[in-house]
Design a protein around this motif. Structure first.
Motif, PDB file in Angstrom:
ATOM      1  N   HIS A  10       0.873  -1.219  -0.029  1.00 46.58           N
ATOM      2  CA  HIS A  10       0.125  -0.163  -0.096  1.00 46.58           C
ATOM      3  C   HIS A  10       0.865   1.333   0.026  1.00 46.58           C
ATOM      4  CE1 HIS A  10      -3.062   3.074   1.030  1.00 46.58           C
ATOM      5  NE2 HIS A  10      -3.883   1.909   0.962  1.00 46.58           N
ATOM      6  N   VAL A  22      -3.736   3.791   7.516  1.00 45.67           N
ATOM      7  CA  VAL A  22      -4.164   2.684   7.000  1.00 45.67           C
ATOM      8  C   VAL A  22      -4.872   1.672   7.942  1.00 45.67           C
ATOM      9  CG1 VAL A  22      -4.079   0.771   5.321  1.00 45.67           C
ATOM     10  CG2 VAL A  22      -3.154   3.051   4.675  1.00 45.67           C
ATOM     11  N   TYR A  60      -6.458   7.841   0.801  1.00 44.16           N
ATOM     12  CA  TYR A  60      -6.059   6.242   0.916  1.00 44.16           C
ATOM     13  C   TYR A  60      -6.740   5.280   0.306  1.00 44.16           C
ATOM     14  CZ  TYR A  60      -3.615   8.522   5.048  1.00 44.16           C
ATOM     15  OH  TYR A  60      -2.940   9.275   5.778  1.00 44.16           O
TER      16      TYR A  60
END
Length: 220
Positions: A10, A22, A60
């Protein structure tokens, strides 16, 4: 349910701050599914649980699809490390490894998180294609793990047979959630049931006659 394990892939989780954010988002999405159900899984509600704006959340995760895919990945990665540990444990025989994996999966069903999370994912998959694809991400690694163990026990079985046996066992184990899950009638007997189920699956694998599946298909 095992602790979520997010992957370094990520790009927004490369920094310590980004990783913490996250993790918070994924935990919020998981808890939302567990506590309120699939119908309540929305970007707005996930953002509210994280005390951030929807715009900040979209930095995100651009969509609910991206969020769910990462959540499912984090969930399954939390299990895979433990399963690999069983596969690589040289102190256990192939039979013990197989039964340890089955026992763990069955006993995990009784946790509140597992009892709620996976059925909610099933329900969501009935309505959303992206959730249906996410389910494959959950069960493909489980199937591969079972196939590996079945092949160790019965190396002469072909790929089709090991796949069919693995799918049969996965479907059966997930069905036990209804009876052995958190708050369910048989939950208090889950330890005994886990041993019984592990033994029965082992006996199925060892007693299965090679070619039976192919013969049944031909006879149809």
């Amino acid at each position: 349910m095992r602790q979520l394990k997010i992957q370094q892939r990520h790009e927004k989780a490369s920094s310590k701050k980004g990783r913490i954010r996250v993790e918070a988002i994924l935990n919020a999405a998981r808890d939302l599914l567990i506590e309120e159900g699939y119908a309540s899984l929305s970007m707005r509600k996930v953002a509210a649980r994280c005390h951030i704006t929807v715009g900040n959340l979209s930095y995100y995760y651009a969509s609910k699809t991206d969020l769910l895919n990462d959540l499912v990945d984090a969930v399954i990665q939390g299990y895979i490390g433990w399963w690999i540990g069983i596969l690589n444990d040289k102190t256990l025989s192939s039979e013990q490894q197989f039964k340890a994996l089955i026992t763990f999966i069955i006993e995990d069903l009784e946790t509140r998180e597992t009892t709620a999370f996976f059925p909610e994912l099933w329900a969501l998959a009935n309505h959303e294609e992206f959730a249906n694809e996410a389910m494959d991400s959950v069960y493909d690694p489980v199937q591969q793990m079972l196939v590996t163990m079945i092949k160790r026990l019965r190396p002469t079985l072909n790929t089709h047979e090991t796949d069919m046996l693995a799918v049969h066992m996965m479907a059966s184990m997930e069905g036990h959630t209804v009876f052995l899950g958190y708050g369910k009638k048989w939950m208090r007997k889950s330890a005994n049931m886990a041993q019984f189920i592990a033994d029965s699956y082992y006996n199925l694998v060892m007693s299965y006659t090679a070619g039976t599946i192919e013969k049944s298909i031909i006879n149809k």
